[in-house]
Design an enzyme around this catalytic site. Structure first.
Site, PDB file in Angstrom:
ATOM      1  CG  HIS A 147      -2.020  -1.018   1.274  1.00  0.00           C
ATOM      2  ND1 HIS A 147      -2.615  -1.302   0.180  1.00  0.00           N
ATOM      3  CD2 HIS A 147      -2.391  -1.992   2.205  1.00  0.00           C
ATOM      4  CE1 HIS A 147      -3.963  -1.822   0.441  1.00  0.00           C
ATOM      5  NE2 HIS A 147      -2.788  -3.168   1.744  1.00  0.00           N
ATOM      6  CB  CYS A 155      -4.850  -1.640 -20.160  1.00  0.00           C
ATOM      7  SG  CYS A 155      -5.932  -2.479 -19.885  1.00  0.00           S
TER       8      CYS A 155
HETATM    9  C1  PEP Z   1      -2.922  -6.188 -16.525  1.00  0.00           C
HETATM   10  O1  PEP Z   1      -3.253  -6.795 -15.342  1.00  0.00           O
HETATM   11  O2  PEP Z   1      -2.137  -5.869 -16.608  1.00  0.00           O
HETATM   12  C2  PEP Z   1      -4.215  -5.105 -16.300  1.00  0.00           C
HETATM   13  C3  PEP Z   1      -4.039  -4.027 -16.882  1.00  0.00           C
HETATM   14  O3  PEP Z   1      -4.881  -5.432 -14.981  1.00  0.00           O
HETATM   15  P1  PEP Z   1      -4.404  -5.641 -13.681  1.00  0.00           P
HETATM   16  O4  PEP Z   1      -2.980  -4.873 -13.139  1.00  0.00           O
HETATM   17  O5  PEP Z   1      -5.416  -4.139 -13.207  1.00  0.00           O
HETATM   18  O6  PEP Z   1      -4.425  -6.626 -12.995  1.00  0.00           O
END
Ligand code: PEP
Ligand code: MG
Length: 552
Positions: free
Chosen positions: A198, A504
């Site tokens: 965190h 992403c």
């Molecule tokens: C990922 O796994 O790259 C992603 C964008 O999702 P999270 O980080 O929320 O698991």
């Protein structure tokens, strides 16, 4: 410390990027003064119970106020940490254990807090999952708060921290970090703490450069010593020579200059040297994030993580509550594409209102869409909220942790049925997160059910390398910029050349890898709001080498 002191370089793990320099402020412990174990007579037990109840009530109020402040000033996800602390402090079994400790051992409430919390902290530390181990920090934080309340201490140990210093500590607790938000310090150096803790999250949100896992930091660093902190690479230089300072300052200047240049051009589309325009979207957590992203030239929101609206909830939020939360968070992106990802919760991130899923390997268990398939009502409630949102926003829906075509087919069916029920047409476009090698290599089978694919490179790396993304001990196995990951993307693109592809995960925000991402057919990148201008600049310097797909 004189200039003659020996120059020393320590290497750690970059937790929150940035370059900074300053004098070291060494803090051996952030625990604050502790009252000595204090016996009480049989007659004092009731009074200790009352003191404990009063202190618990007082810290509960403080924690709720803190959560509200953090939500407004920093991040919704982070405010959830303090809501969780408030729940921990009020846990009935914890209260029972504390009262038993007082009554059976005839000790003060303060001493009982010390013993009982240490016991709980150890339980968490012994657990296998990194998330559970990070909980020991939370327990520690709540314990300090409670003991200080019992001792009437209101001063934080960091109260006298000098302006502009580089703080060197063993570990940082969530509340320490929030405290630091209102102090202008240059950087933080830690001996312990994982990238996913965190405290690390706070440091990143606040843009505070931070390096962790610096070996023997507290015995090596000396108070007042000058330090050059390169939290981009994880290197700290103590007692630097003049020439090292000059090189470092030049690096800072260059970075600031190129950032200012990128900011000036943020509103201009990101077009490659061979004339292909790439969409740069933002991953957002809160209202402030979305505003910042739009100011930085993001074309829309590429990832809104639905779990943000659920974390810290004791009862399942209803459709209206979720709708209001999303409206508020995404407000600044009205009229632009916003991609809402469905709830990605796993067995090791349980929701309080879902029965405990005893799974020996939670990240390979019921996570994301797998859990939603088991709880269709949970899926319907938030899908309804997303559909309602689509009356006001240009929404797209993203399905997390897809492995099989049925994972998306189930959502498509549900979306179609709910759309008819709510009289919504056209339906939002549907996409699948590509986070498992199986999904990357089954794009042809997923394609009939979806309109776009988004690579979650954080999880894709975790599953391709069988390396827990939150476990610093296997960090050398976690390489999200490895050939392996690019080859998986390339294979997906070759299998479905017409399919719009985006990234992403964290990899999208690293300018040095952008040319290769574009060559793998990626035409949309979604990154942290602060990174948008630099990512757009990196795209402008790149070449795709291929025409964009027709549906992109
Ligand atoms: C990922 O796994 O790259 C992603 C964008 O999702 P999270 O980080 O929320 O698991
Ligand atoms: Mg993921």
């Amino acid at each position: 410390m004189t200039d003659k002191a020996q120059t020393l370089i320590l290497e750690g793990i970059p937790v929150s990027p940035g370059l900074a320099e300053g004098a070291i402020h060494l803090q051996h412990t952030l625990l604050g003064p502790i009252d000595t174990p204090e016996p009480v007579g049989q007659g004092g037990v009731e009074e200790e119970f009352s003191r404990l109840d009063a202190a618990t009530a007082s810290i509960s109020n403080d924690l709720l106020a803190l959560a509200t402040r953090v939500e407004k000033e920093i991040d919704t996800r982070l405010s959830g940490v303090f809501e969780a602390h408030q729940l921990m402090a009020n846990d009935p079994s914890l209260r029972e254990e504390l009262r038993r400790e007082i009554a059976e051992n005839l000790i003060s409430a303060g001493s009982a807090v010390k013993t009982v919390f240490l016991r709980w902290e150890k339980r968490f530390l012994l657990m296998e999952s990194q998330i559970a181990r990070d909980k020991s920090d939370d327990m520690h934080d709540v314990a300090i708060r409670l003991r200080n309340a019992l001792a009437g201490i209101t001063v934080h140990p960091l109260d006298r921290i000098p302006h502009g210093c580089v703080l060197a500590v063993s570990r940082l607790l969530p509340s320490d970090t929030v405290f630091l938000a209102s102090r202008s310090i240059a950087a933080v150096l830690l001996e312990h703490g994982s990238v996913a803790s965190h405290a690390a999250l706070f440091a990143r949100e606040m843009g505070l450069p931070c390096i962790s896992k610096l070996p023997n930091l507290l015995s090596t660093a000396s108070n007042g010593a000058w330090a050059l902190v390169d939290a981009d690479t994880g290197t700290v230089t103590f007692h630097p020579r003049e020439q090292q300072k000059e090189i470092f300052r030049k690096k800072v200047e260059d970075k600031e200059r190129s950032y200012a240049y990128a900011r000036e051009r943020a509103a201009i589309p990101a077009t490659t040297k061979d004339g292909i325009t790439v969409s740069v979207l933002a991953n957002v957590c809160c209202n402030e994030d979305t505003k910042k992203a739009m100011l930085n030239g993001a074309k829309g929101v590429g990832l809104y993580r639905m779990e943000q609206a659920y974390l810290g909830c004791v009862m399942p939020p209803g459709t209206d509550e979720l709708l209001n939360e999303m409206r508020w968070t995404l407000e600044a992106a009205k009229g632009r594409p916003v991609i809402v990802r469905l709830l990605d919760i796993g067995a090791d991130k349980p929701l309080p209102f879902i029965r405990f899923l005893a799974e020996s390997n939670p990240s390979l268990g019921r996570r994301g869409i797998r859990l939603l398939r088991e709880y269709p009502e949970l899926l319907k409630t938030h899908l309804r909220a997303v559909l309602e949102l689509s009356r006001e926003f240009d929404v797209r829906v993203l399905v997390p942790m897809v492995t099989l075509p049925e994972d998306v087919a189930v959502v498509k069916k549900c979306l179609t049925e709910l759309g008819a029920e709510l009289d919504i047409s056209p339906l939002p476009r549907l996409g699948a997160m590509i986070e498992t090698p199986a999904a990357a290599l089954s794009a042809r089978k997923l394609a009939p059910h979806v309109d776009f694919l988004s690579f979650g490179t954080n999880d894709l790396t975790q599953y391709a390398f069988a390396a827990d993304r939150e476990n610093a001990a296997v960090e050398q196995y976690f390489d999200d910029a490895s050939d392996v990951i690019f080859r998986l993307m390339q294979a997906t693109h070759e299998d479905v050349p017409e399919m719009p592809l985006s990234v992403c995960g964290e990899l999208a925000g690293r300018p040095e890898h952008i040319p290769r991402l574009l060559q793998c057919g990626i035409r949309t990148l979604s990154v942290a709001p602060a990174l948008v201008p630099m990512v757009k600049e990196a795209i402008r310097k790149s070449t795709c080498g291929k025409p964009a797909n027709k549906r992109g």
